[in-house]
Design a protein around this motif. Structure first.
Motif, PDB file in Angstrom:
ATOM      1  N   LEU A  13       0.840  -1.201   0.000  1.00 46.54           N
ATOM      2  CA  LEU A  13       0.000   0.000   0.000  1.00 46.54           C
ATOM      3  C   LEU A  13       0.872   1.247   0.000  1.00 46.54           C
ATOM      4  O   LEU A  13       1.632   1.474   0.942  1.00 46.54           O
ATOM      5  N   LEU A  15       0.392   4.809   0.591  1.00 42.95           N
ATOM      6  CA  LEU A  15      -0.611   5.690   1.172  1.00 42.95           C
ATOM      7  C   LEU A  15      -0.135   7.135   1.021  1.00 42.95           C
ATOM      8  O   LEU A  15       0.703   7.613   1.773  1.00 42.95           O
ATOM      9  N   SER A  20      -4.523   6.501  -2.263  1.00 42.43           N
ATOM     10  CA  SER A  20      -3.977   5.276  -1.678  1.00 42.43           C
ATOM     11  C   SER A  20      -3.995   4.203  -2.760  1.00 42.43           C
ATOM     12  O   SER A  20      -5.063   3.841  -3.261  1.00 42.43           O
ATOM     13  N   PHE A  22      -3.032   0.379  -3.939  1.00 44.27           N
ATOM     14  CA  PHE A  22      -2.774  -0.975  -3.450  1.00 44.27           C
ATOM     15  C   PHE A  22      -2.280  -1.843  -4.602  1.00 44.27           C
ATOM     16  O   PHE A  22      -2.797  -1.753  -5.717  1.00 44.27           O
ATOM     17  N   ILE A  74       2.916  -1.410   4.257  1.00 42.36           N
ATOM     18  CA  ILE A  74       2.345  -0.081   4.028  1.00 42.36           C
ATOM     19  C   ILE A  74       3.450   0.968   4.053  1.00 42.36           C
ATOM     20  O   ILE A  74       4.289   0.976   4.956  1.00 42.36           O
ATOM     21  N   ALA A  76       3.585   4.959   4.426  1.00 46.67           N
ATOM     22  CA  ALA A  76       2.647   6.012   4.830  1.00 46.67           C
ATOM     23  C   ALA A  76       3.383   7.230   5.369  1.00 46.67           C
ATOM     24  O   ALA A  76       4.451   7.096   5.966  1.00 46.67           O
ATOM     25  N   LEU A 116       4.494  -1.547   8.555  1.00 48.68           N
ATOM     26  CA  LEU A 116       4.329  -0.185   8.035  1.00 48.68           C
ATOM     27  C   LEU A 116       5.649   0.568   8.140  1.00 48.68           C
ATOM     28  O   LEU A 116       6.393   0.394   9.102  1.00 48.68           O
ATOM     29  N   ASP A 119       6.466   6.522   3.977  1.00 49.48           N
ATOM     30  CA  ASP A 119       6.231   6.375   2.540  1.00 49.48           C
ATOM     31  C   ASP A 119       7.499   6.588   1.709  1.00 49.48           C
ATOM     32  O   ASP A 119       7.737   5.858   0.738  1.00 49.48           O
ATOM     33  N   ALA A 317       6.785  -0.971  -0.263  1.00 50.25           N
ATOM     34  CA  ALA A 317       5.879  -1.365   0.823  1.00 50.25           C
ATOM     35  C   ALA A 317       5.720  -2.880   0.862  1.00 50.25           C
ATOM     36  O   ALA A 317       5.722  -3.497   1.931  1.00 50.25           O
TER      37      ALA A 317
END
Length: 329
Positions: A13, A15, A20, A22, A74, A76, A116, A119, A317
């Protein structure tokens, strides 16, 4: 340990502050299916996660169901790798006022392990694994999107620091006197000038402070985006060219300062603003060479990520997802 063949995919992901994205990724780094939702527009993080899972179920079924998914990773903004949380992310309407345990929320909804990271760190991992940073052990990825992020790799390892938040170069203050307000609550941050939103702010300032004729004057000032500036600049619009010159100079000056920290082999730029190409990169490199310490001169390369769209961040990610399962196994 379950064999990788039984669970051949991970979810990545990316984000972002706007979208967002995927992707379901195999162990070779091929993205098998993608979907996306708007990041904003949800009253709280629970609504955001519900909308994400609803969109995910469609592509999960395309690859054979949740039993084929090993984990999720993720990338982010303000993501804490150590805790799996997003913390006080200024550009997220549902994540700017506290600590959001996003990895745990997704894990409970999907029933798989979730990791996570920041980003920009995800983008750096993606480029190191699949892109122009392959083989490099010292480089800095700078993401130029809704905000400015960075992933710093030193001796082949991402820099996380003591709390998971090292490497926020977008929030280095570059204009301490009369600096612009930043979403983080401070003034003069690089992000306030060199993000896509920063370029739009520069455009509005230049239009007010100049009588220069410009295609941008045909638009409502509040509607101008960095893409509009790029289109105008590509048509030779002097005001738009001046906006990119200003942005590139400031970014080059900042990179000259960043070099003193880790002496990177390369700066790799990623995100929507890089579509401006030489309009941004030429003044950036010129400014860097004017400001960098002599011992570092002519050593760093300046590259634009070769991974299209959000692929680098999605792949990065997903790599975090593979890592957590390897650790757990």
């Amino acid at each position: 340990m379950e064999s990788q063949e039984l669970k051949p995919y991970v979810i990545g992901l990316d984000l972002g502050g706007t979208n967002s994205v995927f992707g379901i990724v195999d162990s070779r780094g091929e993205i098998k299916a993608t979907t996306a939702i708007k990041t904003q527009g949800y009253d709280n993080v629970y609504d955001y996660v519900d909308a994400s899972v609803e969109a995910l179920h469609i592509i999960i079924e395309q690859v054979g169901g949740i039993n084929k998914i090993k984990a999720m990773g993720i990338g982010a903004p303000n993501g804490n790798f150590y805790k799996g949380t997003i913390e006080f992310a200024p550009n997220l309407s549902w994540g700017n006022s506290g600590i959001v345990p996003l990895a745990d929320l997704f894990s409970k909804k999907l029933g798989i392990p979730v990791a996570l990271t920041n980003d920009a760190n995800a983008a750096a991992i993606g480029d190191m694994t699949y892109g122009v940073a392959r083989g490099m052990k010292n480089f800095i990825v700078i993401t130029l999107g809704t905000g400015v992020g960075s992933g710093i790799v030193v001796n082949g390892q991402l820099v996380y620091g003591s709390d998971g938040f090292a490497g926020e170069l977008g929030h280095v203050v570059v204009r301490p006197a009369d600096g612009r307000s930043c979403g983080c609550g401070r003034n003069g941050c690089l992000e306030a000038y060199c993000s896509a939103t920063g370029v739009a702010r520069t455009a509005r300032e230049f239009l007010v402070n100049s009588d220069e004729p410009s295609l941008l004057r045909d638009m409502k000032a509040e509607d101008i985006t960095s893409l509009d500036v790029s289109i105008a600049a590509s048509k030779g619009d002097k005001l738009a060219l001046d906006i990119y010159d200003f942005t590139g100079k400031l970014l080059g000056e900042a990179c000259a300062n960043f070099t003193a920290f880790s002496s990177p082999e390369a700066f790799i730029f990623f995100g929507g603003l890089t579509k401006a190409g030489d309009l941004l990169m030429d003044p950036l490199i010129k400014s860097y060479n004017e400001h960098v310490l002599k011992i570092y001169k002519d050593k760093a390369k300046f590259l634009i990520s070769g991974l299209e769209g959000s692929s680098a961040a999605v792949l990065g990610a997903s790599a975090v997802g593979w890592d957590i399962t390897d650790t757990n196994n």
